[in-house]
Enzyme design. Structure first.
Site, PDB file in Angstrom:
ATOM      1  N   ARG A  63       1.060  21.642   9.739  1.00  0.00           N
ATOM      2  CA  ARG A  63       0.048  20.639  10.107  1.00  0.00           C
ATOM      3  C   ARG A  63      -1.346  21.262  10.196  1.00  0.00           C
ATOM      4  O   ARG A  63      -2.363  20.604  10.037  1.00  0.00           O
ATOM      5  CB  ARG A  63       0.423  19.947  11.444  1.00  0.00           C
ATOM      6  CG  ARG A  63      -0.635  18.952  11.930  1.00  0.00           C
ATOM      7  CD  ARG A  63      -0.113  17.980  12.996  1.00  0.00           C
ATOM      8  NE  ARG A  63       0.604  18.622  14.061  1.00  0.00           N
ATOM      9  CZ  ARG A  63       0.023  19.289  15.077  1.00  0.00           C
ATOM     10  NH1 ARG A  63      -1.278  19.393  15.154  1.00  0.00           N
ATOM     11  NH2 ARG A  63       0.770  19.841  16.014  1.00  0.00           N
ATOM     12  N   LYS A  71      -3.832   6.864  -6.093  1.00  0.00           N
ATOM     13  CA  LYS A  71      -4.315   6.158  -7.289  1.00  0.00           C
ATOM     14  C   LYS A  71      -4.561   7.146  -8.437  1.00  0.00           C
ATOM     15  O   LYS A  71      -3.647   7.831  -8.835  1.00  0.00           O
ATOM     16  CB  LYS A  71      -5.554   5.351  -6.909  1.00  0.00           C
ATOM     17  CG  LYS A  71      -5.401   4.557  -5.604  1.00  0.00           C
ATOM     18  CD  LYS A  71      -4.367   3.472  -5.746  1.00  0.00           C
ATOM     19  CE  LYS A  71      -3.914   2.790  -4.470  1.00  0.00           C
ATOM     20  NZ  LYS A  71      -4.509   3.016  -3.214  1.00  0.00           N
ATOM     21  N   TYR A 113     -11.297  -2.249   0.286  1.00  0.00           N
ATOM     22  CA  TYR A 113      -9.838  -2.390   0.268  1.00  0.00           C
ATOM     23  C   TYR A 113      -9.435  -3.128   1.556  1.00  0.00           C
ATOM     24  O   TYR A 113      -9.936  -2.807   2.640  1.00  0.00           O
ATOM     25  CB  TYR A 113      -9.184  -1.013   0.165  1.00  0.00           C
ATOM     26  CG  TYR A 113      -7.702  -1.077   0.407  1.00  0.00           C
ATOM     27  CD1 TYR A 113      -6.892  -1.950  -0.319  1.00  0.00           C
ATOM     28  CD2 TYR A 113      -7.103  -0.287   1.378  1.00  0.00           C
ATOM     29  CE1 TYR A 113      -5.538  -2.031  -0.079  1.00  0.00           C
ATOM     30  CE2 TYR A 113      -5.740  -0.360   1.613  1.00  0.00           C
ATOM     31  CZ  TYR A 113      -4.959  -1.237   0.884  1.00  0.00           C
ATOM     32  OH  TYR A 113      -3.619  -1.328   1.123  1.00  0.00           O
TER      33      TYR A 113
HETATM   34  N1  LCS Z   1      -9.328   3.104  -0.476  1.00  0.00           N
HETATM   35  C1  LCS Z   1      -9.203   2.292  -1.549  1.00  0.00           C
HETATM   36  C2  LCS Z   1     -10.401   1.990  -2.394  1.00  0.00           C
HETATM   37  C3  LCS Z   1      -7.971   1.751  -1.871  1.00  0.00           C
HETATM   38  O1  LCS Z   1      -7.874   0.973  -2.953  1.00  0.00           O
HETATM   39  C4  LCS Z   1      -6.853   2.040  -1.043  1.00  0.00           C
HETATM   40  C5  LCS Z   1      -5.504   1.466  -1.328  1.00  0.00           C
HETATM   41  C6  LCS Z   1      -7.022   2.861   0.086  1.00  0.00           C
HETATM   42  C7  LCS Z   1      -8.285   3.381   0.327  1.00  0.00           C
HETATM   43  C8  LCS Z   1      -5.888   3.217   1.001  1.00  0.00           C
HETATM   44  O2  LCS Z   1      -5.069   4.159   0.396  1.00  0.00           O
HETATM   45  P1  LCS Z   1      -3.481   4.323   0.674  1.00  0.00           P
HETATM   46  O3  LCS Z   1      -3.311   4.521   2.131  1.00  0.00           O
HETATM   47  O4  LCS Z   1      -2.812   3.097   0.180  1.00  0.00           O
HETATM   48  O5  LCS Z   1      -3.150   5.552  -0.106  1.00  0.00           O
HETATM   49  N2  LCS Z   1      -5.521   0.403  -2.237  1.00  0.00           N
HETATM   50  C9  LCS Z   1      -4.540  -0.339  -2.623  1.00  0.00           C
HETATM   51  C10 LCS Z   1      -4.678  -1.444  -3.490  1.00  0.00           C
HETATM   52  O6  LCS Z   1      -5.728  -1.863  -3.962  1.00  0.00           O
HETATM   53  N3  LCS Z   1      -3.487  -1.955  -3.739  1.00  0.00           N
HETATM   54  O7  LCS Z   1      -2.508  -1.324  -3.021  1.00  0.00           O
HETATM   55  C11 LCS Z   1      -3.098  -0.232  -2.264  1.00  0.00           C
END
Ligand code: LCS
Length: 396
Positions: free
Chosen positions: A60, A210, A113
């Site tokens: 951690r 992503k 998001y």
């Molecule tokens: N920032 C952006 C721009 C995102 O699109 C997402 C997730 C996050 C932060 C959060 O990331 P995660 O914790 O999911 O890794 N976006 C998503 C979307 O547009 N569809 O499903 C997840």
């Protein structure tokens, strides 16, 4: 090779972050799948905890495989430091918990998001930290929203899912003039197409789930900095909140980054063609894609700060949400799923899926209409993608 050019990023994707394996010379970093590290003596353990000797203690707090990923992303984003996190949301929430206290204020893009917006609106508010949401592509709106206690200007550019573009350099200058910092979520473009730290941002973050990982098999996040004090503050809170990454997760993302430039450029080439295809289709009402931007000021910003329009497209059908549902239920190659930035094309409906947690009137105000469909274009062949869309749109 021009520094920070596309070609340079392509090379960095392949060569950044990994030190040669000191034991066997493995080309890829070993996966140090361990929770803890032995000390040679009680004294050494004490020195490590006191920060008097370099070395690993407990995963951690740090791990060589995770460090390899952090170094790779820091280098790609032209930053000095990076902190990998368990998810993108862990990156988002840790930044605010580390840098804000009760009584502080945040200015953020109104289209974000969904979970980021809900976190700011519902969770942070419980701790006495308030947020004003504005269209951060409009400078006047940002100026109007700033207060004496504004600590962070937080933007997504392009925004999820409305693809609004904010001027990063202007936002950084404005925030600094008012003793605030600028944090940019660079998930939608990746460092191949945009490097916010070079434009004055203090923090860049990603959902590495992503494009950075790119294979829809990992969730994760990362935060990148140039300022050591800022990094130390966030690092301390991250270790206490516990949203750090796991070594195996880090290895997979490190592996994915090797092909980041190839994937992003290939998906973008497809997206450019798909966007044109949609724009010319009779069932389509409106297509949002950075290349179609009409506002001359925003067009200038796009040219200045982006290496390309990216692989996300949002569009509305003439038949509204009912037609959108039919389309989602009819595509065969495109996958009906949330998330984005993978090699496969993903299609979803923000109002009922990714942004369903945002109050309807706020959602509409942010431009996320009921009929909007979001498409993350992948690396399949354009012919197959356009055939798939053509067939599905015939049913609408
Ligand atoms: N920032 C952006 C721009 C995102 O699109 C997402 C997730 C996050 C932060 C959060 O990331 P995660 O914790 O999911 O890794 N976006 C998503 C979307 O547009 N569809 O499903 C997840």
């Amino acid at each position: 090779m021009k520094k920070n050019s596309k070609e340079n990023s392509q090379t960095l994707c392949i060569h950044s972050g990994g030190e040669p394996d000191p034991v066997y010379g493995a080309v890829m970093p070993p996966i140090y799948q361990t929770s803890t590290f032995t000390f040679k003596s009680a004294e050494q353990g004490g020195r490590r905890f006191a920060g008097k000797e370099k070395g690993y203690i407990y995963t951690r707090l740090g791990n060589p495989t995770i460090n390899a990923l952090e170094n790779a992303v820091a280098s790609l984003e032209c930053g000095k430091y990076a902190l990998a996190t368990s998810t993108g949301m862990s990156a988002v929430s840790t930044i605010f918990f580390a840098l804000c206290s009760a009584g502080d204020h945040i200015v953020a893009s109104s289209a974000l998001y969904g979970a980021t917006r809900v976190f700011l609106e519902n969770e942070l508010q419980r701790f006495g930290i308030t947020t004003t949401f504005v269209d951060t592509s409009r400078k006047k709106e940002v100026e109007k929203a700033f207060q004496k206690n504004t600590k962070i200007l937080y933007i997504e550019t392009p925004t999820n899912p409305t693809l609004r573009i904010s001027d990063i350099k202007w936002c950084a200058d404005y925030a600094h003039k008012h003793k605030a910092i600028l944090a940019v979520d660079n998930t939608f473009l990746s460092p191949i197409l945009q490097k916010p730290l070079l434009l004055g941002a203090d923090i860049v973050l990603h959902s590495v789930t992503k494009f950075l990982n790119g294979h829809s098999d990992v969730v994760g996040g990362i935060i990148v900095f140039n300022d050591e004090d800022l990094k130390e503050k966030v690092s301390k809170t991250l270790k206490h909140l516990g949203g750090t990454m796991d070594p195996h997760q880090a290895y997979l993302v490190f592996r994915g980054i090797k092909t980041l430039a190839l994937r992003v450029l290939s998906a973008q080439e497809n997206a450019r063609k798909v966007a044109k295809f949609l724009k010319n289709h009779k069932a389509v009402q409106k297509v949002i894609y950075p290349e179609f931007e009409k506002d001359p000021e925003i067009k200038k910003v796009i040219k200045k700060q982006m290496n390309g329009p990216g692989a996300l497209i949002s569009f509305e059908l003439k038949g509204g949400f009912e037609a959108g549902k039919k389309l989602l239920n009819s595509v065969k190659i495109m996958t009906l799923a949330v998330s984005l930035g993978g090699v496969e094309s993903l299609i979803q409906h923000p109002a009922s899926m990714t942004h369903s947690g945002v109050k309807r009137e706020e959602r509409i105000k942010a431009g996320i209409t009921d009929g909007l469909v979001r498409l993350s274009v992948g690396c399949e062949s354009f012919e197959d993608l356009s055939e798939d869309l053509k067939r599905a749109l015939e049913k609408v």
